[in-house]
Write an enzyme that holds these catalytic residues in place. Structure first.
Site, PDB file in Angstrom:
ATOM      1  N   ASP A 143     -11.132   3.340   3.700  1.00  0.00           N
ATOM      2  CA  ASP A 143     -11.318   1.901   3.701  1.00  0.00           C
ATOM      3  C   ASP A 143     -13.077   1.774   3.674  1.00  0.00           C
ATOM      4  OD1 ASP A 143      -9.559  -0.109   3.748  1.00  0.00           O
ATOM      5  OD2 ASP A 143      -8.982   0.390   5.781  1.00  0.00           O
TER       6      ASP A 143
ATOM      7  N   LYS B 245       0.774  -1.214  -0.093  1.00  0.00           N
ATOM      8  CA  LYS B 245      -0.044  -0.100  -0.166  1.00  0.00           C
ATOM      9  C   LYS B 245       0.704   1.219  -0.077  1.00  0.00           C
ATOM     10  CE  LYS B 245      -4.161  -2.334   2.028  1.00  0.00           C
ATOM     11  NZ  LYS B 245      -4.786  -2.569   3.465  1.00  0.00           N
TER      12      LYS B 245
ATOM     13  N   GLN C  41      -4.801  -0.919   9.592  1.00  0.00           N
ATOM     14  CA  GLN C  41      -4.734  -2.464   8.909  1.00  0.00           C
ATOM     15  C   GLN C  41      -5.315  -3.307   9.897  1.00  0.00           C
ATOM     16  OE1 GLN C  41      -3.711  -3.085   5.941  1.00  0.00           O
ATOM     17  NE2 GLN C  41      -4.303  -5.021   6.155  1.00  0.00           N
TER      18      GLN C  41
HETATM   19  N1  GUN Z   1      -7.529  -6.204   6.107  1.00  0.00           N
HETATM   20  C1  GUN Z   1      -7.629  -7.054   5.029  1.00  0.00           C
HETATM   21  N2  GUN Z   1      -8.385  -6.318   4.032  1.00  0.00           N
HETATM   22  C2  GUN Z   1      -8.137  -4.952   4.548  1.00  0.00           C
HETATM   23  C3  GUN Z   1      -8.661  -3.596   3.888  1.00  0.00           C
HETATM   24  O1  GUN Z   1      -9.276  -3.749   2.891  1.00  0.00           O
HETATM   25  N3  GUN Z   1      -8.192  -2.590   4.731  1.00  0.00           N
HETATM   26  C4  GUN Z   1      -7.868  -2.744   6.060  1.00  0.00           C
HETATM   27  N4  GUN Z   1      -7.660  -1.548   6.632  1.00  0.00           N
HETATM   28  N5  GUN Z   1      -7.357  -3.711   6.520  1.00  0.00           N
HETATM   29  C5  GUN Z   1      -7.688  -5.155   5.761  1.00  0.00           C
END
Ligand code: GUN
Length: 284
Positions: A120, A53, A97
């Site tokens: 998100d 990311k 996350q």
């Molecule tokens: N963990 C797995 N997928 C995601 C996501 O799309 N966003 C976040 N913040 N954590 C995750």
């Protein structure tokens, strides 16, 4: 034999288009779009996701702030980090996350993110807006799946869409997005009866259950579009929720794992960050 929807190529296109928009934003508003990422603990998969990311954030010309907290960080510590980013005017998006270590209350922490910085699309306000069909931030993975469906130019209107999985992150928002596109949507889950019959009726089948090769060819209608959201780590490497080799013989389109939905999720996170930044500027 199905055509492959290549998430690597499509996500690259999204990122390259974003690069231009991010540069225009900087020239227009005199500041760089900024995304803050918080990772608590040392979950190996999360570490890889966060690294990817950050790399992608920098690739499109956004500023990346990262906060690594130890596995045993207290709830107060995590909350303070989120709150300081929430009140920082230079920060456009905050991503915590998931999953968080077990001792931390996910809802309490996520709820400290202002809705306008929720890149998100996890917060109740954004989920609620999606359900109401209002403009909002849509969770990155379903948003990426929609982009993939749009890329093959199929008419979604009136199609039978079946979503396997009812998670808050993928299944539920995916169903809402497909409903907004006028699909007839069925959500299936671990308690669903006659799962195979329901799947066989799907024109669009989205698998997001986290079970390696769960969707077999006998569950798929001839010519269906099959989207595999699963990322399962097995002895034989990364495997999706779909038995790709056999299902590709029946489907009209299919997404691979890896190289399918995964890269799209990251591209849409950046798209969401850009949209959040634009909305914040418009609100000033
Ligand atoms: N963990 C797995 N997928 C995601 C996501 O799309 N966003 C976040 N913040 N954590 C995750």
């Amino acid at each position: 034999m199905a055509e492959i929807i290549d998430g690597k190529i499509l996500s690259q296109k999204v990122k390259d288009e974003l690069k231009v928009k991010v540069e225009d934003f900087k020239n227009k508003y005199g500041r760089q779009i900024t995304l803050a990422v918080i990772l608590v603990g040392e979950n190996p998969a999360s570490q890889v996701y966060v690294k990817n990311k950050i790399k992608a954030t920098e690739y499109v010309g956004m500023k990346s702030l990262s906060f690594y907290l130890p596995e045993d960080a207290s709830e107060e510590e995590v909350k303070e980090t989120v709150l300081s980013l929430a009140s920082n005017n230079g920060v456009d998006g905050i991503l915590v996350q998931l999953p968080l270590p077990k001792h931390l209350d996910e809802n309490k922490i996520l709820n400290l993110i202002p809705a306008e910085k929720d890149v998100d699309g996890f917060l109740a306000e954004n989920v609620g807006n999606l359900t109401l069909g209002l403009p909002t931030t849509v969770a990155c993975t379903p948003f990426g799946v929609l982009k993939m469906l749009q890329s093959i130019n199929i008419d979604l209107c009136g199609k039978n869409a079946v979503v396997l999985g009812r998670s808050n992150i993928v299944g539920k928002p995916m169903a809402m997005l497909l409903l907004k596109e006028n699909c007839t949507v069925t959500i299936c889950h671990s308690k669903t009866q006659n799962l195979k019959d329901i799947c066989k009726n799907a024109d669009i089948l989205v698998a997001a259950i986290g079970k390696p090769k769960f969707v077999t060819a006998d569950m798929v209608k001839d010519g269906a579009v099959v989207i595999d959201v699963g990322i399962n780590r097995t002895e034989n490497g990364l495997v999706g929720d779909v038995d790709f080799d056999n299902v590709k013989e029946k489907a009209s389109y299919i997404t691979p794992v890896p190289g399918g939905v995964g890269p799209m999720t990251i591209a849409m996170l950046l798209e969401n960050t850009y949209l959040c930044a634009e909305r914040r500027e418009q609100a000033l």
